[in-house]
Write an enzyme that holds these catalytic residues in place. Structure first.
Site, short mmCIF file in Angstrom:
data_model
loop_
_atom_site.label_atom_id
_atom_site.label_comp_id
_atom_site.label_asym_id
_atom_site.label_seq_id
_atom_site.Cartn_x
_atom_site.Cartn_y
_atom_site.Cartn_z
N CYS A 215 0.80 -1.22 0.00
CA CYS A 215 0.00 0.00 0.00
C CYS A 215 0.84 1.27 0.00
CB CYS A 215 -0.93 0.01 1.21
SG CYS A 215 -0.02 0.03 2.77
N ASP B 174 2.35 2.51 2.53
CA ASP B 174 2.39 3.10 3.86
C ASP B 174 3.70 2.75 4.54
OD1 ASP B 174 -0.09 4.26 3.63
OD2 ASP B 174 -1.14 2.53 4.47
N CYS C 110 -1.19 -4.82 7.00
CA CYS C 110 -1.08 -3.70 7.94
C CYS C 110 -0.36 -4.18 9.21
CB CYS C 110 -2.46 -3.15 8.28
SG CYS C 110 -3.51 -2.83 6.85
FE1 FES Z 1 -1.39 0.41 4.37
FE2 FES Z 1 -3.01 -0.59 6.22
S1 FES Z 1 -3.52 -0.05 4.18
S2 FES Z 1 -0.91 -0.18 6.40
#
Ligand code: FES
Length: 177
Positions: free
Chosen positions: A35, A37, A109
């Site tokens: 993602c 992140d 995540c």
């Molecule tokens: Fe990226 Fe949860 S969607 S850490």
């Protein structure tokens, strides 16, 4: 609202151990290929009553979703008091256990949290030399989202300019907000 969503919202309403740790012994950063992140975790060690080196406390900041914040919150509580070896044995599933089973689309995540923790702990386990990096990210939580670290994503991009997604960082000096 599902039970999982309730638990996640409960955790992010008052996230535990959020923020940089000025006197941390180690820092780990992990980015998610799924993602984009990222999450950074700080760890402080201490000696317990038996003379074992254990995690005194862990804190985090993240450019992550609500699930990542919730998992990091419960994970930092779970690892307190554990040795490096014990903490490294914990999977993303273990670290997110207080929240209950995560749906498949949210498993990464928890793996982001696991990765940041491993990144922070591995130098302690391996005794390997770890490159020191001056951190200059602005770390105050702004923008209306708890856990967000302005400048951290730029720092991460700089860290991974060599093509490596995972980086290890040792805190050289306290980060000023
Ligand atoms: Fe990226 Fe949860 S969607 S850490």
């Amino acid at each position: 609202m599902s039970d999982l969503q309730k638990r996640i919202e409960g955790a992010i309403a008052s996230p535990k151990n959020l923020g940089e740790m000025a006197d941390a012994d180690s820092v780990g950063t992990m980015g998610s290929a799924d993602c984009g992140d990222m999450l950074r975790m700080w760890v402080k060690f201490k000696e317990d009553a038996s003379g074992r080196k254990v995690i005194d406390r862990a804190t985090f900041q993240t450019f992550g979703c609500q699930t990542a914040i919730a998992v990091a919150s419960v994970a930092t509580e779970l690892v307190a008091g554990k040795t490096v070896e014990e903490a490294l044995e914990m999977s993303g599933e273990d670290l997110s256990a207080p929240l209950g089973p995560l749906p498949p689309m949210k498993i990464h995540c928890a793996q982001l949290v696991e990765g940041a923790l491993r990144s922070a702990l591995m130098p302690q386990k391996d005794g390997e030399e770890t490159a020191s990096v001056e951190l200059n990210a602005t770390t105050s939580a702004v923008g209306g989202q708890a856990g967000v670290v302005p400048g951290l994503i730029d720092q991460f991009r700089a860290d991974s300019s060599g093509g490596e997604k995972k980086v290890r960082l040792i805190l050289k000096k306290p980060i000023q907000g």
